[in-house]
Design a protein around this motif. Structure first.
Motif, PDB file in Angstrom:
ATOM      1  N   VAL A   8     -12.995  -0.733  10.618  1.00  0.00           N
ATOM      2  CA  VAL A   8     -12.482  -1.693  11.491  1.00  0.00           C
ATOM      3  C   VAL A   8     -12.714  -3.088  10.957  1.00  0.00           C
ATOM      4  O   VAL A   8     -13.664  -3.635  10.605  1.00  0.00           O
ATOM      5  N   ASN A   9     -11.614  -3.812  10.835  1.00  0.00           N
ATOM      6  CA  ASN A   9     -11.524  -5.257  10.309  1.00  0.00           C
ATOM      7  C   ASN A   9     -11.640  -6.003  11.569  1.00  0.00           C
ATOM      8  O   ASN A   9     -10.516  -6.365  12.349  1.00  0.00           O
ATOM      9  N   PRO A  10     -12.691  -6.583  11.914  1.00  0.00           N
ATOM     10  CA  PRO A  10     -12.817  -7.455  13.168  1.00  0.00           C
ATOM     11  C   PRO A  10     -11.985  -8.616  13.105  1.00  0.00           C
ATOM     12  O   PRO A  10     -11.704  -9.134  14.384  1.00  0.00           O
ATOM     13  N   GLY A  18     -11.862  -7.673  16.677  1.00  0.00           N
ATOM     14  CA  GLY A  18     -13.241  -7.460  16.740  1.00  0.00           C
ATOM     15  C   GLY A  18     -13.675  -7.765  18.401  1.00  0.00           C
ATOM     16  O   GLY A  18     -14.800  -7.007  18.837  1.00  0.00           O
ATOM     17  N   TRP A  21     -12.524  -4.144  20.123  1.00  0.00           N
ATOM     18  CA  TRP A  21     -12.915  -2.863  19.625  1.00  0.00           C
ATOM     19  C   TRP A  21     -14.015  -2.280  20.513  1.00  0.00           C
ATOM     20  O   TRP A  21     -13.856  -0.954  20.678  1.00  0.00           O
ATOM     21  N   TYR A  37     -18.100   4.537  13.058  1.00  0.00           N
ATOM     22  CA  TYR A  37     -17.217   3.632  12.604  1.00  0.00           C
ATOM     23  C   TYR A  37     -18.024   2.395  11.960  1.00  0.00           C
ATOM     24  O   TYR A  37     -19.422   2.589  12.042  1.00  0.00           O
ATOM     25  N   LEU A  39     -17.617  -2.096  10.570  1.00  0.00           N
ATOM     26  CA  LEU A  39     -16.930  -3.087  10.543  1.00  0.00           C
ATOM     27  C   LEU A  39     -17.021  -3.851   9.150  1.00  0.00           C
ATOM     28  O   LEU A  39     -17.931  -3.815   8.514  1.00  0.00           O
ATOM     29  N   THR A  40     -15.597  -4.029   8.946  1.00  0.00           N
ATOM     30  CA  THR A  40     -15.554  -4.670   7.474  1.00  0.00           C
ATOM     31  C   THR A  40     -16.262  -6.362   7.385  1.00  0.00           C
ATOM     32  O   THR A  40     -16.138  -7.083   8.413  1.00  0.00           O
ATOM     33  N   GLU A  41     -17.077  -6.715   6.476  1.00  0.00           N
ATOM     34  CA  GLU A  41     -17.508  -8.048   6.201  1.00  0.00           C
ATOM     35  C   GLU A  41     -16.929  -8.961   5.459  1.00  0.00           C
ATOM     36  O   GLU A  41     -17.101 -10.312   5.320  1.00  0.00           O
TER      37      GLU A  41
END
Length: 307
Positions: A8-10, A18, A21, A37, A39-41
């Motif tokens: 997941v790209n927030p 974000g 989600w 899942y 989250l990308t950072e």
């Protein structure tokens, strides 16, 4: 049951992914689908996360974000030039600015649609493109892509759109970005090879398409087929600013190929170079410049397509 993992790209969709989600995940799980899942950072984090998930036994990777997130996830399916797991499949929950790849695939971007896709588990093997290019620091690099890559005005438009706010949503963000770029863009002398054919002349852009759409709904390659083992190559010739503006709407409905300064080819191996600096766009991202070399990998990646 196949193990499902979402990347997941927030910050996609101007940050709304974000914010939304937690409710989206709750809705997906309430439908009976069990998924983990993460989250990308940071940029390119999804590549690393996808590789780790596949090596950990996940068989369905869900890209939750824009076409750029999808591109990173696709690159994570590969390591050292090979698929990590040939039986694993990509699912696309498109939440970004463009949502272009899913237009060709024929799936929608709402939560009910991704639930249906994950329950049906129907997949199709799609062609994947590779492109060798030059990063801004001068390093040679390679990326895989599913949808479209282009050199010229599209690369500069993507650079402008990604640098600015995307609060206007995909269609308006890309349309305004494209119109602004048309005003300032200068055509360049390109050297192009398409299999055994060579072209050397002043052009506007070279589009290497696997899918039909790019730029937030522009039907740039109306005859593209993601399973035919060929790229669709569209060359926008030496069109001036007036010609570009006058014919701009034709790109959205796919009728631009009839213009005398637009040429259409099919091919497997393409090289693009120029003495002038030219930006490259890959699945909605703008990672560098040319020279660039493209190759097609026929029916390489499984993608969930729904019923």
């Amino acid at each position: 049951m196949k193990k499902i993992f979402a990347i997941v790209n927030p910050v996609s969709a101007n940050g709304s992914t974000g914010r939304q989600w937690p409710n989206l995940e709750k809705t997906i799980k309430a439908s009976g689908i069990d998924l983990d899942y993460v989250l990308t950072e940071y940029p390119m984090h999804a590549v690393e996360l996808t590789r780790n998930a596949l090596k950990g036994g996940c068989e369905i990777i869900v890209s939750v974000g824009g076409d750029g997130t999808m591109n990173e996830v696709i690159n994570g399916f590969f390591e050292s030039g090979r698929l990590i797991n040939e039986n694993a499949a990509l699912a696309i929950f498109s939440r970004g600015t463009g949502c272009d790849a899913i237009r060709t695939i024929g799936i929608k971007n709402d939560v009910d649609s991704i639930i249906a896709v994950l329950k049906d588990m129907k997949s199709e093997a799609y062609d994947v493109g590779t492109v060798d290019f030059i990063e801004y620091g001068g390093k040679k690099s390679q990326r895989y892509f599913l949808n479209v890559s282009d050199v010229g005005i599209g690369g500069e438009t993507t650079f402008r759109v990604n640098r600015n706010s995307k609060a206007l949503k995909g269609f308006l963000s890309f349309m305004l970005g494209a119109l602004t770029t048309i005003i300032v863009y200068k055509n360049k002398c390109f050297e192009i090879s398409i299999d055994d054919m060579n072209i050397k002349e002043k052009l506007n852009s070279v589009i290497i398409a696997n899918g039909k759409y790019f730029g937030g709904g522009m039907k740039i390659a109306p005859m593209a087929d993601m399973t035919d083992g060929l790229f669709d190559i569209i060359i926008l010739g030496n069109l001036n600013k007036f010609q570009l503006l006058y014919n701009f709407s034709k790109i959205y409905n796919g009728t631009h190929l009839s213009h005398p300064k637009v040429r259409y080819y099919k091919g497997k191996h393409i090289k693009v170079n120029s003495k002038h600096k030219a930006l490259i766009e890959i699945d909605g991202e703008q990672p560098g410049i040319i020279e660039a070399e493209f190759r097609i990998l026929p029916k390489k990646l499984k993608v969930l397509v729904g019923a």
